[in-house]
Design an enzyme around this catalytic site. Structure first.
Site, PDB file in Angstrom:
ATOM      1  CG  HIS A 190      43.585  29.693  36.488  1.00  0.00           C
ATOM      2  ND1 HIS A 190      44.503  28.709  36.210  1.00  0.00           N
ATOM      3  CD2 HIS A 190      43.847  30.697  35.619  1.00  0.00           C
ATOM      4  CE1 HIS A 190      45.273  29.092  35.211  1.00  0.00           C
ATOM      5  NE2 HIS A 190      44.897  30.300  34.831  1.00  0.00           N
ATOM      6  CG  ASP A 192      43.596  32.916  28.802  1.00  0.00           C
ATOM      7  OD1 ASP A 192      44.789  32.546  28.843  1.00  0.00           O
ATOM      8  OD2 ASP A 192      43.005  33.415  29.785  1.00  0.00           O
ATOM      9  CB  THR A 208      38.023  34.821  39.129  1.00  0.00           C
ATOM     10  OG1 THR A 208      38.434  33.652  38.429  1.00  0.00           O
ATOM     11  CG2 THR A 208      37.019  34.434  40.198  1.00  0.00           C
ATOM     12  N   GLY A 265      46.081  33.843  37.064  1.00  0.00           N
ATOM     13  CA  GLY A 265      45.444  33.785  38.379  1.00  0.00           C
ATOM     14  C   GLY A 265      45.558  35.078  39.161  1.00  0.00           C
ATOM     15  CG  ASN A 281      46.427  35.944  31.737  1.00  0.00           C
ATOM     16  OD1 ASN A 281      47.199  36.776  31.279  1.00  0.00           O
ATOM     17  ND2 ASN A 281      46.144  34.811  31.117  1.00  0.00           N
TER      18      ASN A 281
END
Ligand code: 13P
Length: 296
Positions: free
Chosen positions: A180, A82, A233, A209, A230
């Protein structure tokens, strides 16, 4: 199962109107939870490793663990670098057995992004590895008000066609209002821009994000043509929050925390897999041709 490029599974997702989640891992506990979720939901397992973790001294061991765990996972698995930072890094990832690589030239001037991406595609294609590139730049959530809210760095639809044709890239990450990390303020997606991009190219489009978007935002992004999302977090933060909470318990051991981390990844990943509509959709073409286009 053996590792396989995500290319066909992403084409199936695009045709079927759902999206594949890519979850970033950090260690064996995260990896175990991610694979358990994909197995439970009968979806194509898709796991990523950030470029900065790929540079850590334990990276080769980490990748070896992912590959070993993938071999005993009951659904096909794809492993992507990534945000690959250079041609060299992408080639090293391929040599370690990654099935797909993202080359992130999004901060480079357009011509340089095209030239570097083209090079990565050429090397990757020679060994059956698919490549994702980024056009426009998806920045950091903690600076969201200074770029996302002002639409700065968004993908320019006028160059999308040329970028795809000249680079030959397999999937394209687009900047349409996501960021992100943790968003400063509310994220807003530019779906008109996404439509304009979608009309110009056929290849699967990627949204980075994912953490911090609402269920409705995910659904409309998929409806408007996003085939890969994706998420990282939220997985790391939710695990950390739960571990801090559990840390107050008496007689706590390391094993409890490790288990909690895996279990949180399993639960949160399962949530996204359902939300993105990929549950129960193990790549139909994989089922039809087991063993095809695998990398071991
Ligand atoms: P988040 O960490 O914001 O979910 O983004 C993940 C990502 O886009 C990884 O490439």
């Amino acid at each position: 199962m053996a590792l396989v490029s995500v290319k066909q599974a992403l084409k199936d997702a695009q045709a079927g109107g759902y999206a594949l989640a890519l979850f970033d891992t950090y260690d064996m506990h995260a990896t175990d939870g991610i694979f358990q979720a994909f197995e439970e939901k009968r979806a194509h397992a898709f796991i990523g490793l950030y470029d900065r973790f790929f540079e850590q001294p334990n990276a080769a061991a980490n990748v070896a663990y992912i590959r070993e765990a993938a071999a005993s996972t009951k659904v096909p698995v794809s492993l992507m670098l990534d945000h690959g930072a250079s041609f060299e890094q992408c080639v090293r990832a391929i040599s370690l057995g990654f099935t797909d690589v993202m080359f992130d030239g999004s901060k480079l001037p357009l011509e340089e992004n095209i030239a570097q991406t083209k090079l990565v595609v050429r090397a990757a294609r020679a060994v059956g590895v698919a490549v994702e590139a980024e056009l426009g730049h998806v920045g950091s959530g903690n600076e969201y008000q200074s770029f996302g809210a002002k639409r700065s760095g968004f993908t320019d639809p006028a160059v999308v066609e040329r970028f795809a044709a000249e680079t030959g890239v397999d999937f394209l990450a687009v900047a349409i209002g996501t960021a992100h990390g943790v968003y400063q303020g509310e994220p807003h997606l530019d779906l008109d821009l996404l439509d304009a991009i979608r009309r110009r190219v056929e290849i699967p489009l990627v949204m980075h994000g994912g953490s911090g978007l609402s269920d409705a935002q995910f659904r409309s992004a998929i409806e408007h043509g996003i085939a890969k999302i994706n998420v990282a977090t939220d997985l790391f933060m939710t695990s950390a929050t739960r571990m801090v909470g559990a840390a107050r318990a008496k007689d706590l051991s390391y094993f409890d925390l490790a288990h909690l981390a895996s279990d949180t990844f399993r639960e949160r990943c399962g949530y996204y897999i359902e939300l993105f509509g990929e549950a129960g959709r193990v790549c139909p073409s994989w089922a039809a041709t087991p063993g095809s286009s695998t990398r071991r």
